[in-house]
Design a protein around this motif. Structure first.
Motif, PDB file in Angstrom:
ATOM      1  N   GLU A 198      13.163  21.045  -4.965  1.00  9.33           N
ATOM      2  CA  GLU A 198      12.870  21.065  -6.397  1.00  9.33           C
ATOM      3  C   GLU A 198      11.811  19.990  -6.679  1.00  9.33           C
ATOM      4  O   GLU A 198      11.988  18.825  -6.326  1.00  9.33           O
ATOM      5  N   LYS A 199      10.713  20.375  -7.291  1.00  7.48           N
ATOM      6  CA  LYS A 199       9.649  19.425  -7.610  1.00  7.48           C
ATOM      7  C   LYS A 199       9.940  18.805  -8.972  1.00  7.48           C
ATOM      8  O   LYS A 199      10.024  19.496  -9.976  1.00  7.48           O
ATOM      9  N   ILE A 200      10.090  17.478  -8.999  1.00  5.67           N
ATOM     10  CA  ILE A 200      10.405  16.755 -10.231  1.00  5.67           C
ATOM     11  C   ILE A 200       9.112  16.417 -10.988  1.00  5.67           C
ATOM     12  O   ILE A 200       8.989  16.682 -12.167  1.00  5.67           O
ATOM     13  N   ASP A 201       8.166  15.785 -10.294  1.00  3.01           N
ATOM     14  CA  ASP A 201       6.844  15.497 -10.858  1.00  3.01           C
ATOM     15  C   ASP A 201       5.844  15.437  -9.712  1.00  3.01           C
ATOM     16  O   ASP A 201       6.156  15.872  -8.601  1.00  3.01           O
ATOM     17  N   SER A 259       0.848  -1.186   0.000  1.00  2.00           N
ATOM     18  CA  SER A 259       0.000   0.000   0.000  1.00  2.00           C
ATOM     19  C   SER A 259       0.881   1.233   0.000  1.00  2.00           C
ATOM     20  O   SER A 259       1.953   1.251   0.596  1.00  2.00           O
ATOM     21  N   ARG A 260       0.437   2.229  -0.693  1.00  2.00           N
ATOM     22  CA  ARG A 260       1.186   3.478  -0.789  1.00  2.00           C
ATOM     23  C   ARG A 260       0.561   4.488   0.163  1.00  2.00           C
ATOM     24  O   ARG A 260      -0.643   4.653   0.192  1.00  2.00           O
ATOM     25  N   VAL A 261       1.411   5.121   0.907  1.00  2.00           N
ATOM     26  CA  VAL A 261       0.961   6.148   1.828  1.00  2.00           C
ATOM     27  C   VAL A 261       1.416   7.485   1.269  1.00  2.00           C
ATOM     28  O   VAL A 261       2.603   7.711   1.044  1.00  2.00           O
ATOM     29  N   ARG A 262       0.465   8.345   1.025  1.00  2.82           N
ATOM     30  CA  ARG A 262       0.807   9.663   0.495  1.00  2.82           C
ATOM     31  C   ARG A 262       1.077  10.604   1.667  1.00  2.82           C
ATOM     32  O   ARG A 262       0.325  10.644   2.623  1.00  2.82           O
ATOM     33  N   ILE A 263       2.157  11.326   1.560  1.00  4.06           N
ATOM     34  CA  ILE A 263       2.474  12.338   2.560  1.00  4.06           C
ATOM     35  C   ILE A 263       2.587  13.669   1.845  1.00  4.06           C
ATOM     36  O   ILE A 263       2.782  13.726   0.628  1.00  4.06           O
ATOM     37  N   THR A 264       2.479  14.732   2.598  1.00  2.00           N
ATOM     38  CA  THR A 264       2.541  16.045   1.979  1.00  2.00           C
ATOM     39  C   THR A 264       3.964  16.335   1.515  1.00  2.00           C
ATOM     40  O   THR A 264       4.935  15.770   2.022  1.00  2.00           O
ATOM     41  N   GLU A 265       4.054  17.232   0.557  1.00  2.00           N
ATOM     42  CA  GLU A 265       5.358  17.614   0.026  1.00  2.00           C
ATOM     43  C   GLU A 265       6.227  18.214   1.123  1.00  2.00           C
ATOM     44  O   GLU A 265       7.417  17.946   1.208  1.00  2.00           O
ATOM     45  N   GLU A 280       4.889  13.079  -7.863  1.00  2.00           N
ATOM     46  CA  GLU A 280       5.234  12.183  -6.762  1.00  2.00           C
ATOM     47  C   GLU A 280       6.669  12.296  -6.298  1.00  2.00           C
ATOM     48  O   GLU A 280       7.073  11.606  -5.381  1.00  2.00           O
ATOM     49  N   THR A 281       7.483  13.154  -6.932  1.00  2.00           N
ATOM     50  CA  THR A 281       8.911  13.171  -6.648  1.00  2.00           C
ATOM     51  C   THR A 281       9.404  14.592  -6.406  1.00  2.00           C
ATOM     52  O   THR A 281       9.060  15.497  -7.160  1.00  2.00           O
ATOM     53  N   ILE A 282      10.215  14.732  -5.351  1.00  2.00           N
ATOM     54  CA  ILE A 282      10.884  16.001  -5.085  1.00  2.00           C
ATOM     55  C   ILE A 282      12.369  15.715  -4.886  1.00  2.00           C
ATOM     56  O   ILE A 282      12.760  14.592  -4.555  1.00  2.00           O
ATOM     57  N   ARG A 283      13.178  16.725  -5.107  1.00  2.00           N
ATOM     58  CA  ARG A 283      14.623  16.628  -4.837  1.00  2.00           C
ATOM     59  C   ARG A 283      14.941  17.721  -3.832  1.00  2.00           C
ATOM     60  O   ARG A 283      14.592  18.879  -4.029  1.00  2.00           O
ATOM     61  N   VAL A 284      15.608  17.351  -2.759  1.00  2.00           N
ATOM     62  CA  VAL A 284      15.943  18.299  -1.700  1.00  2.00           C
ATOM     63  C   VAL A 284      17.438  18.561  -1.739  1.00  2.00           C
ATOM     64  O   VAL A 284      18.243  17.636  -1.695  1.00  2.00           O
ATOM     65  N   HIS A 285      17.806  19.837  -1.854  1.00  2.00           N
ATOM     66  CA  HIS A 285      19.201  20.259  -1.851  1.00  2.00           C
ATOM     67  C   HIS A 285      19.484  20.924  -0.509  1.00  2.00           C
ATOM     68  O   HIS A 285      18.735  21.824  -0.102  1.00  2.00           O
ATOM     69  N   VAL A 286      20.531  20.508   0.169  1.00  2.00           N
ATOM     70  CA  VAL A 286      20.924  21.122   1.436  1.00  2.00           C
ATOM     71  C   VAL A 286      22.387  21.527   1.324  1.00  2.00           C
ATOM     72  O   VAL A 286      23.241  20.718   0.976  1.00  2.00           O
ATOM     73  N   ARG A 287      22.647  22.791   1.611  1.00  2.00           N
ATOM     74  CA  ARG A 287      24.028  23.289   1.625  1.00  2.00           C
ATOM     75  C   ARG A 287      24.302  23.782   3.038  1.00  2.00           C
ATOM     76  O   ARG A 287      23.590  24.629   3.568  1.00  2.00           O
ATOM     77  N   MET A 288      25.340  23.224   3.646  1.00  2.00           N
ATOM     78  CA  MET A 288      25.702  23.586   5.007  1.00  2.00           C
ATOM     79  C   MET A 288      27.174  23.989   5.032  1.00  2.00           C
ATOM     80  O   MET A 288      28.008  23.309   4.443  1.00  2.00           O
ATOM     81  N   GLU A 289      27.469  25.096   5.694  1.00  2.00           N
ATOM     82  CA  GLU A 289      28.848  25.553   5.845  1.00  2.00           C
ATOM     83  C   GLU A 289      29.204  25.491   7.326  1.00  2.00           C
ATOM     84  O   GLU A 289      28.433  25.933   8.174  1.00  2.00           O
TER      85      GLU A 289
END
Length: 149
Positions: free
Chosen positions: A106-109, A67-73, A111-120
């Motif tokens: 970044e929203k790909i489609d 079963s697929r569980v949908r979660i918020t973006e 069902e898919t997102i890409r998360v970029h994290v930059r830490m200094e």
């Protein structure tokens, strides 16, 4: 996806003798659409110091419902950001200091997102210890820890 076992299972056996595999039930098929497998190999113990090239392999196939569980973006992005930050933080030297952090989603489609994290970070990677000899012959040291960005 969440995989939940239904309790139904079936086992398949294979005999391995001298590197040849012999299916003991060759006409059997996996009766489930979605399933997980677990393999167990039973070997013959050494006999008089000799290894006998004979084993029995059991593949247990268990039916599962998927079963697929949908979660918020936002929840997905927050969880991904936490995982990335934990991974980055696990590679730092002790006493590292966070200087700056940026997150970009970044929203790909649908069902898919890409998360970029930059830490200094500011990390202490060196130590300065000048030593000198006092007039009475004792060794004295002063210590200063230096930070390098």
């Amino acid at each position: 996806d969440i995989r939940t076992p239904t309790g139904k299972s079936k086992s398949f056996y294979t005999l391995c003798a001298f590197s040849k595999n012999i299916n003991l039930f060759p006409n059997e098929n996996i009766p489930f659409g979605e399933y997980d497998t677990a393999n167990t190999v039973y070997t013959v113990p050494e006999l008089f110091g000799y290894t006998i090239p004979l084993s029995l392999s059991r593949t247990k196939v268990g039916e599962v419902t998927v079963s697929r569980v949908r979660i918020t973006e936002k929840n997905a992005a927050d969880r991904a950001r936490e995982l990335i930050e934990d991974d980055i933080s696990s590679r730092l030297l002790p006493q590292s200091e966070l200087v700056n952090k940026n997150t970009y989603v970044e929203k790909i489609d649908d069902e898919t997102i890409r998360v970029h994290v930059r830490m200094e970070f500011k990390e202490l990677i060196g130590m300065y210890r000048p030593a000198s000899l006092s007039p009475d012959g004792e060794n004295t040291q002063t210590e200063q820890i230096g930070g390098i960005e």
